[in-house]
Design an enzyme around this catalytic site. Structure first.
Site, PDB file in Angstrom:
ATOM      1  N   LYS A  81      14.113 -18.270  59.695  1.00 24.80           N
ATOM      2  CA  LYS A  81      13.103 -18.580  58.667  1.00 24.80           C
ATOM      3  C   LYS A  81      11.779 -17.874  58.952  1.00 24.80           C
ATOM      4  O   LYS A  81      11.193 -17.240  58.080  1.00 24.80           O
ATOM      5  CB  LYS A  81      12.868 -20.112  58.579  1.00 24.80           C
ATOM      6  CG  LYS A  81      14.102 -20.900  58.186  1.00 24.80           C
ATOM      7  CD  LYS A  81      13.820 -22.384  58.040  1.00 24.80           C
ATOM      8  CE  LYS A  81      13.496 -23.101  59.340  1.00 24.80           C
ATOM      9  NZ  LYS A  81      14.632 -23.192  60.302  1.00 24.80           N
TER      10      LYS A  81
ATOM     11  N   ARG B 116      12.162 -30.790  54.212  1.00 21.48           N
ATOM     12  CA  ARG B 116      13.264 -30.997  55.151  1.00 21.48           C
ATOM     13  C   ARG B 116      13.995 -32.299  54.909  1.00 21.48           C
ATOM     14  O   ARG B 116      14.939 -32.621  55.643  1.00 21.48           O
ATOM     15  CB  ARG B 116      12.665 -31.063  56.556  1.00 21.48           C
ATOM     16  CG  ARG B 116      12.867 -29.827  57.361  1.00 21.48           C
ATOM     17  CD  ARG B 116      12.225 -30.121  58.697  1.00 21.48           C
ATOM     18  NE  ARG B 116      12.830 -29.381  59.746  1.00 21.48           N
ATOM     19  CZ  ARG B 116      12.360 -28.198  60.161  1.00 21.48           C
ATOM     20  NH1 ARG B 116      11.364 -27.623  59.557  1.00 21.48           N
ATOM     21  NH2 ARG B 116      12.926 -27.622  61.181  1.00 21.48           N
TER      22      ARG B 116
ATOM     23  N   ARG C 279      15.397 -17.401  72.922  1.00 24.21           N
ATOM     24  CA  ARG C 279      13.969 -17.540  72.666  1.00 24.21           C
ATOM     25  C   ARG C 279      13.329 -18.514  73.657  1.00 24.21           C
ATOM     26  O   ARG C 279      12.187 -18.337  74.084  1.00 24.21           O
ATOM     27  CB  ARG C 279      13.727 -18.029  71.228  1.00 24.21           C
ATOM     28  CG  ARG C 279      12.255 -17.993  70.871  1.00 24.21           C
ATOM     29  CD  ARG C 279      11.981 -18.467  69.465  1.00 24.21           C
ATOM     30  NE  ARG C 279      12.353 -19.863  69.307  1.00 24.21           N
ATOM     31  CZ  ARG C 279      12.375 -20.486  68.142  1.00 24.21           C
ATOM     32  NH1 ARG C 279      12.091 -19.845  67.043  1.00 24.21           N
ATOM     33  NH2 ARG C 279      12.705 -21.764  68.080  1.00 24.21           N
TER      34      ARG C 279
ATOM     35  N   ARG D 185       8.337 -23.366  73.764  1.00 25.29           N
ATOM     36  CA  ARG D 185       8.534 -24.487  72.836  1.00 25.29           C
ATOM     37  C   ARG D 185       9.331 -25.596  73.511  1.00 25.29           C
ATOM     38  O   ARG D 185      10.369 -25.343  74.117  1.00 25.29           O
ATOM     39  CB  ARG D 185       9.254 -24.003  71.562  1.00 25.29           C
ATOM     40  CG  ARG D 185       8.302 -23.446  70.536  1.00 25.29           C
ATOM     41  CD  ARG D 185       8.995 -22.903  69.313  1.00 25.29           C
ATOM     42  NE  ARG D 185       9.803 -23.878  68.583  1.00 25.29           N
ATOM     43  CZ  ARG D 185      10.216 -23.706  67.326  1.00 25.29           C
ATOM     44  NH1 ARG D 185       9.871 -22.609  66.662  1.00 25.29           N
ATOM     45  NH2 ARG D 185      10.949 -24.625  66.744  1.00 25.29           N
TER      46      ARG D 185
ATOM     47  N   ARG E 121      18.521 -31.147  67.152  1.00 26.44           N
ATOM     48  CA  ARG E 121      17.938 -30.507  65.947  1.00 26.44           C
ATOM     49  C   ARG E 121      19.035 -30.132  64.954  1.00 26.44           C
ATOM     50  O   ARG E 121      18.863 -30.287  63.736  1.00 26.44           O
ATOM     51  CB  ARG E 121      17.150 -29.234  66.348  1.00 26.44           C
ATOM     52  CG  ARG E 121      15.843 -29.541  67.040  1.00 26.44           C
ATOM     53  CD  ARG E 121      15.364 -28.364  67.873  1.00 26.44           C
ATOM     54  NE  ARG E 121      14.883 -27.238  67.099  1.00 26.44           N
ATOM     55  CZ  ARG E 121      14.642 -26.031  67.628  1.00 26.44           C
ATOM     56  NH1 ARG E 121      14.859 -25.820  68.922  1.00 26.44           N
ATOM     57  NH2 ARG E 121      14.187 -25.064  66.868  1.00 26.44           N
TER      58      ARG E 121
HETATM   59  P1  AP5 Z   1      13.236 -17.680  63.892  1.00 27.32           P
HETATM   60  O1  AP5 Z   1      12.865 -16.696  62.873  1.00 27.32           O
HETATM   61  O2  AP5 Z   1      12.192 -18.244  64.767  1.00 27.32           O
HETATM   62  O3  AP5 Z   1      14.088 -18.858  63.205  1.00 27.32           O
HETATM   63  P2  AP5 Z   1      13.579 -20.197  62.535  1.00 27.32           P
HETATM   64  O4  AP5 Z   1      14.588 -20.538  61.499  1.00 27.32           O
HETATM   65  O5  AP5 Z   1      12.153 -20.068  62.128  1.00 27.32           O
HETATM   66  O6  AP5 Z   1      13.745 -21.148  63.787  1.00 27.32           O
HETATM   67  P3  AP5 Z   1      12.844 -22.374  64.237  1.00 27.32           P
HETATM   68  O7  AP5 Z   1      13.271 -22.717  65.617  1.00 27.32           O
HETATM   69  O8  AP5 Z   1      11.401 -22.119  64.012  1.00 27.32           O
HETATM   70  O9  AP5 Z   1      13.361 -23.429  63.213  1.00 27.32           O
HETATM   71  P4  AP5 Z   1      13.189 -24.964  63.200  1.00 27.32           P
HETATM   72  O10 AP5 Z   1      13.554 -25.301  61.815  1.00 27.32           O
HETATM   73  O11 AP5 Z   1      13.930 -25.659  64.257  1.00 27.32           O
HETATM   74  O12 AP5 Z   1      11.665 -25.134  63.634  1.00 27.32           O
HETATM   75  P5  AP5 Z   1      10.315 -25.505  62.899  1.00 27.32           P
HETATM   76  O13 AP5 Z   1       9.227 -24.815  63.595  1.00 27.32           O
HETATM   77  O14 AP5 Z   1      10.447 -25.365  61.428  1.00 27.32           O
HETATM   78  O15 AP5 Z   1      14.400 -17.029  64.773  1.00 27.32           O
HETATM   79  C1  AP5 Z   1      14.898 -17.712  65.911  1.00 27.32           C
HETATM   80  C2  AP5 Z   1      15.102 -16.689  67.052  1.00 27.32           C
HETATM   81  O16 AP5 Z   1      16.123 -15.776  66.661  1.00 27.32           O
HETATM   82  C3  AP5 Z   1      13.861 -15.839  67.328  1.00 27.32           C
HETATM   83  O17 AP5 Z   1      13.785 -15.605  68.701  1.00 27.32           O
HETATM   84  C4  AP5 Z   1      14.143 -14.541  66.557  1.00 27.32           C
HETATM   85  O18 AP5 Z   1      13.519 -13.442  67.136  1.00 27.32           O
HETATM   86  C5  AP5 Z   1      15.651 -14.439  66.628  1.00 27.32           C
HETATM   87  N1  AP5 Z   1      16.258 -13.800  65.455  1.00 27.32           N
HETATM   88  C6  AP5 Z   1      15.878 -13.934  64.143  1.00 27.32           C
HETATM   89  N2  AP5 Z   1      16.698 -13.236  63.341  1.00 27.32           N
HETATM   90  C7  AP5 Z   1      17.640 -12.667  64.146  1.00 27.32           C
HETATM   91  C8  AP5 Z   1      18.758 -11.837  63.902  1.00 27.32           C
HETATM   92  N3  AP5 Z   1      19.094 -11.443  62.684  1.00 27.32           N
HETATM   93  N4  AP5 Z   1      19.506 -11.455  64.950  1.00 27.32           N
HETATM   94  C9  AP5 Z   1      19.186 -11.850  66.226  1.00 27.32           C
HETATM   95  N5  AP5 Z   1      18.116 -12.647  66.532  1.00 27.32           N
HETATM   96  C10 AP5 Z   1      17.358 -13.043  65.498  1.00 27.32           C
HETATM   97  O19 AP5 Z   1      10.221 -27.075  63.197  1.00 27.32           O
HETATM   98  C11 AP5 Z   1      10.092 -27.533  64.518  1.00 27.32           C
HETATM   99  C12 AP5 Z   1       9.971 -29.042  64.524  1.00 27.32           C
HETATM  100  O20 AP5 Z   1       8.777 -29.447  63.825  1.00 27.32           O
HETATM  101  C13 AP5 Z   1      11.095 -29.813  63.797  1.00 27.32           C
HETATM  102  O21 AP5 Z   1      12.229 -30.018  64.641  1.00 27.32           O
HETATM  103  C14 AP5 Z   1      10.392 -31.114  63.445  1.00 27.32           C
HETATM  104  O22 AP5 Z   1      10.268 -31.944  64.560  1.00 27.32           O
HETATM  105  C15 AP5 Z   1       8.985 -30.631  63.082  1.00 27.32           C
HETATM  106  N6  AP5 Z   1       8.873 -30.321  61.639  1.00 27.32           N
HETATM  107  C16 AP5 Z   1       8.625 -29.117  61.089  1.00 27.32           C
HETATM  108  N7  AP5 Z   1       8.611 -29.198  59.733  1.00 27.32           N
HETATM  109  C17 AP5 Z   1       8.893 -30.496  59.432  1.00 27.32           C
HETATM  110  C18 AP5 Z   1       9.064 -31.198  58.224  1.00 27.32           C
HETATM  111  N8  AP5 Z   1       8.936 -30.600  57.024  1.00 27.32           N
HETATM  112  N9  AP5 Z   1       9.365 -32.527  58.278  1.00 27.32           N
HETATM  113  C19 AP5 Z   1       9.467 -33.155  59.466  1.00 27.32           C
HETATM  114  N10 AP5 Z   1       9.351 -32.541  60.653  1.00 27.32           N
HETATM  115  C20 AP5 Z   1       9.051 -31.213  60.645  1.00 27.32           C
HETATM  116 MG    MG Z   2      10.373 -21.070  62.604  1.00 26.33          MG
END
Ligand code: AP5
Ligand code: MG
Length: 191
Positions: free
Chosen positions: A14, A90, A129, A135, A146
């Protein structure tokens, strides 16, 4: 105006794809995960509360995130060409709140893009990562939680947008550029 949601399991790309979409389509990126991590870095009261959920792999309460996001959306939508929401909504309750927020601003969501990635690939990306990200949720135990929470609470958000004919699944395996090419094809058809 393009107002996009980018959705999918933890590690699906994402954040990575949002950066490319922002560059090409000149949208404003609103990532709820990034907003929460900023609060954690500041050690604010909100950040400390959020960290207690995030480090365990749970979602923060709907009210907390809806309050944060509604403020950010109302600040941005009047001044930008469109938004890309990363990590929100979410839960179905968040999706319903988002509909109301957008309607109050006389705007609407164009499309939800759902990045589809195999589970083992998600785990491999997040563990890799985790070696450098700092993180608290990039470790095996929290990643498993997760992924479970995603299936239970977030996967149903797709149906919410399918029912509105605002849903596009995109194959999220392959190189970053290949995936961005697929997303661009979908977005170009909506401009
Ligand atoms: P990356 O692009 O970082 O993927 P991502 O989908 O953004 O992963 P996140 O870990 O950020 O998702 P998440 O949904 O768990 O976390 P969020 O911050 O939203 O890519 C991941 C890795 O892969 C990177 O190292 C990248 O370089 C690599 N990569 C990317 N594309 C690739 C490819 N094609 N090939 C190889 N490698 C690749 O949320 C975190 C926490 O916050 C949640 O668990 C929750 O506790 C809270 N939170 C956030 N939003 C809410 C909400 N709306 N409601 C309630 N709680 C929330
Ligand atoms: Mg992210």
């Amino acid at each position: 105006m393009l107002n996009i949601i980018i959705c999918g399991a933890p590690g699906c790309g994402k954040g990575t794809q949002s950066d490319l979409i922002v560059d090409k389509y000149k949208l404003t990126h609103l990532s709820t995960g990034d907003l929460l991590r900023k609060e954690i870095a500041k050690k604010s009261e909100l950040g400390l509360e959020a960290e207690s959920y995030i480090s365990k792999g749970n979602l923060v309460p709907d009210k907390m995130i809806i309050d944060i996001l509604s403020k950010a959306i109302s600040e941005q939508t009047s001044v930008c060409k469109g938004i890309i929401l990363d990590g929100f909504p979410r839960t179905v309750a968040q999706a319903e709140a988002l509909e109301t927020m957008m309607a109050n601003l006389n705007k609407e969501i164009t499309l939800l893009i759902d990045l589809k990635v195999d589970t083992q690939e998600l785990i491999d990306r997040l563990l890799l990562r985790g070696k450098t990200s700092g993180r608290s949720d990039d470790n095996m135990e929290t990643i498993k939680k997760r992924l479970e929470v995603y299936e239970q609470k977030t996967a149903p958000v797709s149906d919410f947008y399918k029912n509105k004919n605002k849903y596009a699944a995109v194959h999220g395996m392959g190189t970053i550029d290949e995936i961005f090419g697929r997303i661009s094809t979908v977005l170009d058809s909506k401009k």
